[in-house]
Motif scaffolding. Structure first.
Motif, PDB file in Angstrom:
ATOM      1  N   GLY A 178      34.468  40.204  43.423  1.00 38.29           N
ATOM      2  CA  GLY A 178      35.601  40.678  42.637  1.00 38.29           C
ATOM      3  C   GLY A 178      35.456  40.332  41.162  1.00 38.29           C
ATOM      4  N   THR A 179      34.914  39.159  40.887  1.00 35.61           N
ATOM      5  CA  THR A 179      34.653  38.772  39.502  1.00 35.61           C
ATOM      6  C   THR A 179      33.635  39.711  38.868  1.00 35.61           C
ATOM      7  N   LEU A 180      32.546  39.978  39.593  1.00 39.05           N
ATOM      8  CA  LEU A 180      31.498  40.853  39.071  1.00 39.05           C
ATOM      9  C   LEU A 180      32.003  42.277  38.869  1.00 39.05           C
ATOM     10  N   ALA A 181      32.843  42.761  39.799  1.00 39.26           N
ATOM     11  CA  ALA A 181      33.376  44.127  39.691  1.00 39.26           C
ATOM     12  C   ALA A 181      34.154  44.307  38.394  1.00 39.26           C
ATOM     13  N   GLN A 182      34.962  43.306  38.038  1.00 40.91           N
ATOM     14  CA  GLN A 182      35.758  43.410  36.818  1.00 40.91           C
ATOM     15  C   GLN A 182      34.923  43.148  35.563  1.00 40.91           C
ATOM     16  N   GLN A 183      33.893  42.323  35.707  1.00 43.76           N
ATOM     17  CA  GLN A 183      32.988  42.107  34.574  1.00 43.76           C
ATOM     18  C   GLN A 183      32.176  43.366  34.263  1.00 43.76           C
ATOM     19  N   LYS A 184      31.958  44.191  35.281  1.00 43.19           N
ATOM     20  CA  LYS A 184      31.185  45.422  35.104  1.00 43.19           C
ATOM     21  C   LYS A 184      32.043  46.584  34.573  1.00 43.19           C
ATOM     22  N   LEU A 186      35.479  47.503  35.683  1.00 42.48           N
ATOM     23  CA  LEU A 186      36.647  47.980  36.426  1.00 42.48           C
ATOM     24  C   LEU A 186      37.889  47.239  35.943  1.00 42.48           C
ATOM     25  N   THR A 187      38.997  47.961  35.820  1.00 43.94           N
ATOM     26  CA  THR A 187      40.266  47.289  35.552  1.00 43.94           C
ATOM     27  C   THR A 187      40.731  46.622  36.842  1.00 43.94           C
ATOM     28  N   THR A 188      41.691  45.712  36.714  1.00 50.57           N
ATOM     29  CA  THR A 188      42.218  45.043  37.912  1.00 50.57           C
ATOM     30  C   THR A 188      42.790  46.062  38.887  1.00 50.57           C
ATOM     31  N   LYS A 189      43.505  47.066  38.359  1.00 47.19           N
ATOM     32  CA  LYS A 189      44.109  48.075  39.219  1.00 47.19           C
ATOM     33  C   LYS A 189      43.040  48.885  39.960  1.00 47.19           C
ATOM     34  N   GLN A 190      42.011  49.310  39.237  1.00 51.86           N
ATOM     35  CA  GLN A 190      40.923  50.071  39.869  1.00 51.86           C
ATOM     36  C   GLN A 190      40.225  49.234  40.938  1.00 51.86           C
ATOM     37  N   TYR A 191      40.010  47.978  40.613  1.00 52.17           N
ATOM     38  CA  TYR A 191      39.316  47.088  41.557  1.00 52.17           C
ATOM     39  C   TYR A 191      40.106  46.881  42.839  1.00 52.17           C
ATOM     40  N   ILE A 192      41.414  46.568  42.718  1.00 48.88           N
ATOM     41  CA  ILE A 192      42.173  46.279  43.931  1.00 48.88           C
ATOM     42  C   ILE A 192      42.339  47.529  44.796  1.00 48.88           C
ATOM     43  N   ILE A 193      42.421  48.711  44.177  1.00 51.03           N
ATOM     44  CA  ILE A 193      42.498  49.948  44.970  1.00 51.03           C
ATOM     45  C   ILE A 193      41.244  50.082  45.825  1.00 51.03           C
ATOM     46  N   GLY A 236      50.504  38.523  45.585  1.00 48.86           N
ATOM     47  CA  GLY A 236      49.672  37.323  45.636  1.00 48.86           C
ATOM     48  C   GLY A 236      48.216  37.569  45.271  1.00 48.86           C
ATOM     49  N   HIS A 237      47.528  38.379  46.071  1.00 55.43           N
ATOM     50  CA  HIS A 237      46.102  38.613  45.828  1.00 55.43           C
ATOM     51  C   HIS A 237      45.851  39.323  44.501  1.00 55.43           C
ATOM     52  N   THR A 238      46.727  40.252  44.148  1.00 56.94           N
ATOM     53  CA  THR A 238      46.544  40.966  42.884  1.00 56.94           C
ATOM     54  C   THR A 238      46.690  40.013  41.694  1.00 56.94           C
ATOM     55  N   SER A 239      47.608  39.064  41.782  1.00 61.01           N
ATOM     56  CA  SER A 239      47.760  38.068  40.711  1.00 61.01           C
ATOM     57  C   SER A 239      46.496  37.223  40.575  1.00 61.01           C
ATOM     58  N   LEU A 240      45.910  36.841  41.712  1.00 58.83           N
ATOM     59  CA  LEU A 240      44.673  36.055  41.670  1.00 58.83           C
ATOM     60  C   LEU A 240      43.522  36.884  41.104  1.00 58.83           C
ATOM     61  N   ASN A 241      43.442  38.160  41.515  1.00 62.05           N
ATOM     62  CA  ASN A 241      42.390  39.038  40.991  1.00 62.05           C
ATOM     63  C   ASN A 241      42.543  39.245  39.486  1.00 62.05           C
ATOM     64  N   TRP A 242      43.763  39.420  39.034  1.00 61.69           N
ATOM     65  CA  TRP A 242      44.026  39.554  37.597  1.00 61.69           C
ATOM     66  C   TRP A 242      43.620  38.280  36.868  1.00 61.69           C
ATOM     67  N   SER A 243      43.876  37.134  37.480  1.00 62.94           N
ATOM     68  CA  SER A 243      43.573  35.844  36.841  1.00 62.94           C
ATOM     69  C   SER A 243      42.076  35.613  36.684  1.00 62.94           C
ATOM     70  N   LEU A 244      41.252  36.310  37.479  1.00 62.42           N
ATOM     71  CA  LEU A 244      39.801  36.162  37.362  1.00 62.42           C
ATOM     72  C   LEU A 244      39.286  36.612  35.999  1.00 62.42           C
ATOM     73  N   LYS A 245      40.093  37.391  35.276  1.00 64.27           N
ATOM     74  CA  LYS A 245      39.691  37.827  33.939  1.00 64.27           C
ATOM     75  C   LYS A 245      39.829  36.689  32.926  1.00 64.27           C
ATOM     76  N   TYR A 246      40.646  35.681  33.260  1.00 64.34           N
ATOM     77  CA  TYR A 246      40.946  34.619  32.299  1.00 64.34           C
ATOM     78  C   TYR A 246      40.525  33.228  32.772  1.00 64.34           C
ATOM     79  N   PHE A 247      40.261  33.089  34.079  1.00 63.78           N
ATOM     80  CA  PHE A 247      39.831  31.811  34.624  1.00 63.78           C
ATOM     81  C   PHE A 247      38.545  32.022  35.420  1.00 63.78           C
ATOM     82  N   SER A 248      37.723  30.993  35.509  1.00 68.50           N
ATOM     83  CA  SER A 248      36.476  31.098  36.262  1.00 68.50           C
ATOM     84  C   SER A 248      36.768  31.125  37.762  1.00 68.50           C
TER      85      SER A 248
END
Length: 298
Positions: A178-184, A186-193, A236-248
């Motif tokens: 999930g971290t790599l997907a957003q680093q590449k 994808l927005t959080t919304k695109q990733y979670i879909i 819950g999970h979406t908040s954690l996925n969003w947080s991956l953009k700002y935390f390791s």
């Protein structure tokens, strides 16, 4: 693009952890509605959680058309979705064989497996501190695995422990991919879909293969599933996925260690499910080992 403030980022992360911690409670409430908890029923809960979540996201599916062609983040998102589905399948099944405290303590050990995966796949050297922490955590895991709480959901604590550990392994893959997907890109919304839909499709046929139908259950069960999808998954999970953009991923994994504490408190409040002393000691040792092994990485 507005960058969230210090407190906004931490508030969203904190809300995510609390909402994720409630998942075990919704699972146990569903289990109490039937006479016998089977693997098929556990897979029905896991699959339904993701199916409902994917359906709730349908209004946002148009965002998928905004993904640039040949974006490799899509492949990481698909991999994360497979890991997510397998994580729910194994972890929720574990709750049919052991206590909430034992299951959630073991399923949140993913910082250890992230470290081992980084060593195995990426060649990152394991420090002496990490090795000692893993050894301490494994001792705690053994104590939990062989503890028996004596309640109706601790019929096979060893099997429950194995399933919970497997759930932790798949959760590690989910976080890393999930971290790599957003680093590449994808927005959080695109990733979670992509992730939630992939996980739902992977689990869709499994309950039927194990003899459990999607229909014919009590109304309460469907209410608990909807609440689980909205609170634990979408929020819950979406908040954690969003947080991956700002935390390791390591920081997120460490903070998720609050989940067994929160889940155990809710289990005590809702079900008077008090863990056996051996489970409490094992969980303390396990979390101590995990924290010790990754403390200097924060």
């Amino acid at each position: 693009m507005n960058i969230p403030s210090y407190w906004q980022k931490r508030t969203i992360l904190g809300v995510g952890i609390i909402c994720v911690s409630l998942a075990a409670i919704f699972v146990r409430l569903s289990q109490q509605e039937i006479n016998e908890v089977t693997i098929g029923f556990s897979l029905f809960i896991a699959s339904s959680r993701l199916i409902i979540s994917a359906l709730l996201l349908i209004p946002s599916y148009g965002d998928l058309w905004k993904i640039k062609k040949n974006n490799s983040g899509v492949y990481y998102g698909l991999g994360a979705g497979i890991c997510l589905g397998l994580h729910f399948a194994t972890w929720i099944s574990s709750l049919g064989f052991t206590s909430i405290a034992a299951s959630v303590s073991l399923v949140t050990t993913n910082p250890l497996w992230v470290a081992l995966l980084s060593w195995w796949c990426l060649g990152q050297k394991l420090t002496r501190k990490t090795i000692i922490g893993i050894a301490i955590a494994l001792l705690g895991s053994v104590l939990i695995a062989f503890a028996h709480d004596g309640n109706s959901f601790s019929s096979n604590p060893l099997l429950g422990a194995i399933l919970a550990l497997m759930g932790s392994w798949f959760a590690s893959g989910y976080i890393l991919l999930g971290t790599l997907a957003q680093q590449k890109g994808l927005t959080t919304k695109q990733y979670i879909i992509i992730a939630y839909l992939t996980g739902a499709l992977c689990l869709l046929p499994l309950p039927l293969l194990f003899g459990t139908s999607y229909g014919g259950h009590s109304l309460n069960i469907y209410i608990y599933l909807i609440l689980m999808a909205i609170i634990s998954q979408i929020i819950g999970h979406t908040s954690l996925n969003w947080s991956l953009k700002y935390f390791s991923p390591t920081t997120i994994s460490l903070l998720i260690l609050f989940e067994p504490v929160i889940s155990s408190l809710f289990a005590w409040w809702f079900f008077q499910e008090i863990p056996q002393l051996l489970v409490i000691i094992g969980a303390f040792i396990l979390l101590l080992g995990v924290t010790y092994s990754i403390k200097k990485k924060l």
